[in-house]
Write a protein that holds these residues in place. Structure first.
Motif, PDB file in Angstrom:
ATOM      1  N   LEU A 175       0.836  -1.193   0.000  1.00 52.73           N
ATOM      2  CA  LEU A 175       0.000   0.000   0.000  1.00 52.73           C
ATOM      3  C   LEU A 175       0.877   1.251   0.000  1.00 52.73           C
ATOM      4  N   ILE A 176       1.921   1.232   0.818  1.00 53.07           N
ATOM      5  CA  ILE A 176       2.862   2.360   0.847  1.00 53.07           C
ATOM      6  C   ILE A 176       3.626   2.462  -0.467  1.00 53.07           C
ATOM      7  N   GLU A 177       4.018   1.265  -1.022  1.00 49.74           N
ATOM      8  CA  GLU A 177       4.740   1.271  -2.305  1.00 49.74           C
ATOM      9  C   GLU A 177       3.900   1.918  -3.407  1.00 49.74           C
ATOM     10  N   MET A 178       2.576   1.677  -3.392  1.00 47.67           N
ATOM     11  CA  MET A 178       1.690   2.264  -4.403  1.00 47.67           C
ATOM     12  C   MET A 178       1.664   3.791  -4.287  1.00 47.67           C
ATOM     13  N   LEU A 179       1.728   4.274  -3.062  1.00 49.69           N
ATOM     14  CA  LEU A 179       1.745   5.718  -2.858  1.00 49.69           C
ATOM     15  C   LEU A 179       3.031   6.323  -3.421  1.00 49.69           C
ATOM     16  N   PHE A 180       4.153   5.592  -3.287  1.00 50.48           N
ATOM     17  CA  PHE A 180       5.420   6.047  -3.850  1.00 50.48           C
ATOM     18  C   PHE A 180       5.387   6.025  -5.381  1.00 50.48           C
ATOM     19  N   ALA A 181       4.828   4.926  -5.966  1.00 53.90           N
ATOM     20  CA  ALA A 181       4.899   4.701  -7.417  1.00 53.90           C
ATOM     21  C   ALA A 181       3.936   5.588  -8.204  1.00 53.90           C
ATOM     22  N   GLN A 182       2.768   5.903  -7.639  1.00 50.18           N
ATOM     23  CA  GLN A 182       1.739   6.704  -8.302  1.00 50.18           C
ATOM     24  C   GLN A 182       1.439   6.196  -9.720  1.00 50.18           C
ATOM     25  N   PRO A 183       0.863   5.005  -9.839  1.00 56.61           N
ATOM     26  CA  PRO A 183       0.581   4.421 -11.166  1.00 56.61           C
ATOM     27  C   PRO A 183      -0.492   5.214 -11.919  1.00 56.61           C
ATOM     28  N   GLU A 184      -0.483   5.070 -13.258  1.00 49.20           N
ATOM     29  CA  GLU A 184      -1.486   5.722 -14.095  1.00 49.20           C
ATOM     30  C   GLU A 184      -2.755   4.874 -14.096  1.00 49.20           C
ATOM     31  N   MET A 185      -3.773   5.318 -13.397  1.00 46.97           N
ATOM     32  CA  MET A 185      -4.955   4.496 -13.170  1.00 46.97           C
ATOM     33  C   MET A 185      -5.716   4.191 -14.461  1.00 46.97           C
ATOM     34  N   GLY A 186      -5.636   5.095 -15.459  1.00 51.07           N
ATOM     35  CA  GLY A 186      -6.294   4.828 -16.729  1.00 51.07           C
ATOM     36  C   GLY A 186      -5.697   3.616 -17.426  1.00 51.07           C
ATOM     37  N   LYS A 187      -4.357   3.545 -17.434  1.00 55.89           N
ATOM     38  CA  LYS A 187      -3.679   2.393 -18.036  1.00 55.89           C
ATOM     39  C   LYS A 187      -3.897   1.118 -17.215  1.00 55.89           C
ATOM     40  N   VAL A 188      -4.021   1.285 -15.914  1.00 54.17           N
ATOM     41  CA  VAL A 188      -4.325   0.131 -15.054  1.00 54.17           C
ATOM     42  C   VAL A 188      -5.674  -0.460 -15.452  1.00 54.17           C
ATOM     43  N   ALA A 189      -6.659   0.419 -15.690  1.00 53.56           N
ATOM     44  CA  ALA A 189      -7.999  -0.039 -16.087  1.00 53.56           C
ATOM     45  C   ALA A 189      -7.951  -0.766 -17.433  1.00 53.56           C
ATOM     46  N   LEU A 190      -7.124  -0.264 -18.368  1.00 48.48           N
ATOM     47  CA  LEU A 190      -7.001  -0.912 -19.679  1.00 48.48           C
ATOM     48  C   LEU A 190      -6.357  -2.293 -19.565  1.00 48.48           C
TER      49      LEU A 190
END
Length: 623
Positions: A175-190
């Motif tokens: 959960l903390i790693e995700m906060l560091f990485a800040q993934p692109e949620m649009g591409k995650v959905a794709l």
């Protein structure tokens, strides 16, 4: 056949729980032990490889695998709850000894591959966090065996609490790693849209399926659900099925979150920055700090890896015990079982590291997951057959819709595996300098396994299951003995160990004493606690053994015999003579499996040690 995981069998009582919340909490636990197998270090290798090479495009494979896992684990739980048999025991009762030996061999290969991933993963985590060489980390995992012995003697709920705590550590870290990485949620959905960019993606996808839907978890879940003691009525069984499904849904969704987080982390850091070939966990760890700009990112990564390795080694060792006892019907000392299971994983890991060095760990992790995927069909297909059988499931067989969905999943997994095997063998034949060697070795083996798979698929459709299997539980004994007009043996002791030898020993005693003699059944508890605390021990195995001894007494008393029972503790060749000396027995009757030498280390004490410590006749009945 002995109970699955006898030390903790039906050790958590659901009876007496009035509120729905208390019942749900009481049933919760087994699926969390299962879930750690879906987030073990082997998953990390495939998830990191998938995320770094193909970005977010393989998230759909994780979702599909999670749906498959949920259905298959619910089938496994159903088998254990309804039949009170784990998958290995059900297979042993269904197939011929020859087929069972092959299935056992394949299951052991899967356990070895699974344990190899877990041992390597934890060793890598220790290396990343402390700097210790990888070999030291591998050796350190031996201590997991003793941790497991400690936890299981404390009860299954303590073990479940320990595993859940480790799962929380893993989840919090990512959960903390995700906060560091800040993934692109649009591409995650794709990434949830099914697509396979190339052939290499198929290999990674099969590895992900192998890492997610794990064969040893099917054996383990069917056993762990039997730790709950509940009302065996139809209503009680339906309730158990419902609550275990809820347990599985929550636990496996948590596992999906962890796997998705690893893949997303790899995509958001490595793939985004052009590092397309990060497959090694060590490389991922080293790159996290400079890419994310935080020293905590690699530390949290290593801590989560150690937690994943530690939790999955415990459940993997339990699965090894279940498979060995279920297929081979062996009742050997617990510490021996767990040491053997651990060595099966540690020895290959040590050899690989010594020969190829630390850099081979990532390739071994990925290979282990592909091996697991290849073995899946030999666990899934029997499971589907068992839970579809109306008689075996006593009316709790799966519906047609569930059956169709299960077979579709099995077909997809087996087809993908068949394509992978064909492509690999074809590649070897094209590139090998000596293709004839492969034609006479690898090709026949592959065809043999194909024939075995076809046999397992077709066998139930061609012949009925053998329901009238030999069962040596006390309530299934069929005792026949010769009535003697007179007898000189009035007080007979009989040593029992709840194995196949008991029936022969008891029958021999009855032929000697008839219905007029008095019989004392002696059983010795051989747990680690029994050696230290003697009769003061109150562990689960002692409780189980005492319960079985009482069942023997009740059953024989109903048949007209005069029976008393006596429980000993520690080494049998010391405990049995002590009991014999405290009473005036005319004879001691004992069944034996006829083993000697090294087998005595595995299975118990020799008759020779015992006979030198008693002064009454010893009647030996060989199985």
């Amino acid at each position: 056949m002995s109970k699955s995981l006898e030390e903790v069998h039906q050790s958590v009582s659901i009876q007496g729980k009035t509120s729905t919340i208390k019942k749900i909490v009481a049933f919760f636990g087994p699926a969390y032990l299962i879930s750690v197998g879906y987030m073990d270090p082997g998953n990390w290798a495939t998830d990191i490889a998938g995320g770094s090479r193909f970005g977010y495009s393989l998230i759909w494979v994780l979702l599909m695998s999670n749906i498959m896992a949920l259905l298959l684990q619910s089938l496994s739980a159903r088998l254990g709850i309804v039949t009170q048999r784990d998958l290995a025991q059900a297979s042993r009762e269904t197939y011929s000894p020859f087929i069972n030996y092959i299935l056992y061999f394949l299951a052991e290969i899967a356990i070895a591959a699974c344990d190899l991933a877990e041992v390597l993963g934890m060793a890598i985590g220790i290396h990343l966090l402390t700097g210790l060489p990888l070999m030291y980390g591998v050796l350190f995992t031996v201590l997991d065996t003793f941790l497991l012995l400690f936890l299981i003697n404390k009860g299954i709920r303590k073990m479940e609490a320990f595993i859940i705590a480790l799962v929380v550590v893993i989840g919090f870290s990512f959960l903390i790693e995700m906060l560091f990485a800040q993934p692109e949620m649009g591409k995650v959905a794709l990434g949830f849209i099914p697509t396979l960019p190339n052939k290499e993606a198929l290999y990674i996808a099969i590895g992900i399926i192998g890492a997610t839907v794990m064969p040893h978890n099917l054996y383990l879940h069917s056993s762990l659900v039997q730790t709950r003691k509940f009302d065996r009525s139809k209503t009680g069984i339906k309730q158990a099925l419902k609550y275990n499904f809820i347990d599985s849904t929550i636990a496996l969704n948590l596992a999906f979150f962890v796997n998705a987080a690893i893949l997303i982390l790899a995509a958001a850091t490595f793939y985004k920055n052009g590092f397309f070939h990060v497959a090694e966990i060590q490389d991922a760890h080293q790159l996290l700090a400079p890419i994310l700009g935080s020293k905590w990112a690699p530390i949290l990564f290593a801590v989560a890896l150690i937690a994943a390795g530690q939790s999955s080694t415990i459940t993997g060792t339990l699965a090894g015990q279940i498979i060995m006892e279920g297929y081979l019907n062996l009742r050997i000392q617990p510490w021996v079982r767990r040491i053997i299971t651990r060595l099966i994983a540690i020895v290959p890991a040590m050899i690989a590291i010594l020969v190829f060095g630390d850099n081979v760990s990532g390739k071994l992790l990925l290979l282990s997951q592909v091996i697991l995927s290849l073995q899946l069909g030999f666990a899934i297909i029997p499971l589907i057959h068992f839970v579809s059988d109306k008689q075996k499931m006593n009316g709790f067989h799966i519906s047609k819709t569930t059956k169709i969905a299960s077979w579709i999943i099995a077909f997809c997994i087996v087809s993908l595996n068949a394509k992978l095997v064909f492509d690999e063998i074809h590649g070897w034949l094209q590139t090998s300098a000596h293709p004839m060697v492969l034609w006479f070795t690898v090709v026949p083996i592959a065809l043999g396994f194909l024939v075995l798979l076809l046999y397992i698929i077709c066998n139930p459709f061609l012949s009925k299951f053998k329901h009238d299997v030999q069962n040596h539980l006390p309530h299934k004994f069929e005792l026949t003995f010769s009535q003697l007009e007179s007898t000189k043996k009035k007080n007979i002791a009989v040593a029992v160990d709840f194995s196949d030898a008991d029936e022969r020993a008891l029958n021999a005693a009855f032929e000697l004493g008839g219905t007029e003699a008095h019989y004392t059944l002696i059983h010795v508890v051989e747990t680690v606690g029994a050696f230290f605390y003697g009769e003061n021990i109150k562990d689960h195995e002692t409780t189980v053994d005492e319960k079985l001894l009482n069942q023997y007494q009740e059953m024989l008393t109903e048949k007209g015999f005069k029976v008393s029972i006596k429980l000993g503790f520690g080494k049998p060749y010391k405990a049995i003579p002590k009991i014999v000396h405290e009473a005036s027995f005319d004879m001691l009757v004992m069944g034996t499996h006829g083993h000697a030498g090294i087998k005595d280390i595995l299975f118990g004490t020799t008759v020779d040690n015992l006979r030198h410590h008693i002064s009454i006749p010893l009647f030996i009945v060989k199985l």
